[in-house]
Design a protein around this motif. Structure first.
Motif, short mmCIF file in Angstrom:
data_model
loop_
_atom_site.label_atom_id
_atom_site.label_comp_id
_atom_site.label_asym_id
_atom_site.label_seq_id
_atom_site.Cartn_x
_atom_site.Cartn_y
_atom_site.Cartn_z
N VAL A 2 -34.48 0.11 -10.22
CA VAL A 2 -33.88 -0.97 -10.99
C VAL A 2 -32.46 -1.23 -10.50
N GLN A 3 -32.18 -2.50 -10.24
CA GLN A 3 -30.82 -2.89 -9.83
C GLN A 3 -30.47 -4.22 -10.47
N VAL A 4 -29.21 -4.38 -10.83
CA VAL A 4 -28.68 -5.67 -11.25
C VAL A 4 -27.32 -5.84 -10.60
N VAL A 5 -27.05 -7.08 -10.22
CA VAL A 5 -25.76 -7.41 -9.63
C VAL A 5 -25.17 -8.57 -10.40
N GLU A 6 -24.09 -8.28 -11.11
CA GLU A 6 -23.40 -9.32 -11.86
C GLU A 6 -22.30 -9.94 -11.00
N SER A 7 -22.09 -11.24 -11.16
CA SER A 7 -21.06 -11.92 -10.39
C SER A 7 -20.59 -13.16 -11.15
N GLY A 8 -19.55 -13.78 -10.62
CA GLY A 8 -19.06 -15.02 -11.20
C GLY A 8 -17.79 -14.89 -12.03
N GLY A 9 -17.34 -13.68 -12.24
CA GLY A 9 -16.12 -13.49 -13.01
C GLY A 9 -14.89 -13.92 -12.23
N GLY A 10 -13.75 -13.86 -12.90
CA GLY A 10 -12.51 -14.23 -12.25
C GLY A 10 -11.40 -14.42 -13.25
N LEU A 11 -10.29 -14.95 -12.76
CA LEU A 11 -9.14 -15.25 -13.59
C LEU A 11 -9.16 -16.73 -13.95
N VAL A 12 -9.05 -17.01 -15.22
CA VAL A 12 -9.11 -18.40 -15.67
C VAL A 12 -8.11 -18.59 -16.80
N GLN A 13 -7.59 -19.79 -16.93
CA GLN A 13 -6.66 -20.09 -18.01
C GLN A 13 -7.41 -20.32 -19.31
N PRO A 14 -6.76 -20.11 -20.44
CA PRO A 14 -7.40 -20.43 -21.72
C PRO A 14 -7.89 -21.88 -21.72
N GLY A 15 -9.10 -22.06 -22.24
CA GLY A 15 -9.73 -23.37 -22.23
C GLY A 15 -10.59 -23.63 -21.02
N GLY A 16 -10.53 -22.75 -20.04
CA GLY A 16 -11.31 -22.92 -18.83
C GLY A 16 -12.75 -22.48 -18.97
N SER A 17 -13.47 -22.56 -17.85
CA SER A 17 -14.89 -22.24 -17.85
C SER A 17 -15.24 -21.33 -16.68
N LEU A 18 -16.27 -20.56 -16.86
CA LEU A 18 -16.85 -19.73 -15.81
C LEU A 18 -18.35 -19.66 -16.01
N ARG A 19 -19.08 -19.41 -14.93
CA ARG A 19 -20.52 -19.18 -15.02
C ARG A 19 -20.82 -17.83 -14.40
N LEU A 20 -21.33 -16.93 -15.20
CA LEU A 20 -21.71 -15.61 -14.73
C LEU A 20 -23.18 -15.60 -14.32
N SER A 21 -23.49 -14.77 -13.33
CA SER A 21 -24.87 -14.59 -12.89
C SER A 21 -25.21 -13.10 -12.86
N CYS A 22 -26.47 -12.80 -13.06
CA CYS A 22 -26.97 -11.43 -12.96
C CYS A 22 -28.30 -11.50 -12.21
N VAL A 23 -28.32 -10.99 -11.01
CA VAL A 23 -29.55 -10.97 -10.22
C VAL A 23 -30.20 -9.60 -10.38
N ALA A 24 -31.45 -9.61 -10.79
CA ALA A 24 -32.15 -8.37 -11.11
C ALA A 24 -33.26 -8.06 -10.11
N SER A 25 -33.53 -6.79 -9.93
CA SER A 25 -34.65 -6.36 -9.08
C SER A 25 -35.13 -5.00 -9.56
N GLY A 26 -36.37 -4.69 -9.17
CA GLY A 26 -36.92 -3.38 -9.50
C GLY A 26 -37.66 -3.31 -10.82
N PHE A 27 -37.76 -4.43 -11.52
CA PHE A 27 -38.57 -4.48 -12.74
C PHE A 27 -39.06 -5.91 -12.91
#
Length: 118
Positions: A2-27
């Motif tokens: 089982v593996q998961v890789v999370e990504s998409g984080g970062g530094l953002v100002q209040p009111g901003g937006s981000l999209r996180l991803s989690c790619v899964a494998s092994g199940f």
């Protein structure tokens, strides 16, 4: 394995937006509900949102309701978290997990850091 890789984080100002991803494998990703949790500095894990295996049912913590949207693409074995109108208190490391609601099971991912700061 089982593996998961999370990504998409970062530094953002209040009111901003981000999209996180989690790619899964092994199940069998398409057969299980999935969850996002987060851990703020010095705090324990906090449940954020869950989605059913078919993507139809979702649930959100009150703190993020109306600002975050969870979704998934079973063809890509990927879980998403669209975060809008971010607040300083959303600063945390975000992890994906298996399950629905607060009875989730942790997965062996490194998480992705989200920092909301002006």
């Amino acid at each position: 394995q089982v593996q998961v890789v999370e990504s998409g984080g970062g530094l953002v100002q209040p009111g901003g937006s981000l999209r996180l991803s989690c790619v899964a494998s092994g199940f069998h990703f398409s057969l299980v509900s999935m969850t996002w949790v987060r851990q703020a500095p010095g705090e324990g894990l906090e449940w954020v949102s869950s989605i059913t295996s078919d993507g139809i049912g979702t649930q959100y913590a009150d703190a993020v309701k109306g600002r975050f949207t969870i979704s998934r693409d079973n063809a890509k074995n990927t879980l998403y978290l669209q975060m809008s109108n971010l607040k300083v208190e959303d600063t945390a490391v975000y992890y994906c997990a298996q399950g629905f609601g607060k009875g989730y099971q942790a997965l062996p991912g490194q998480g992705t850091q989200v920092t909301v700061s002006s």
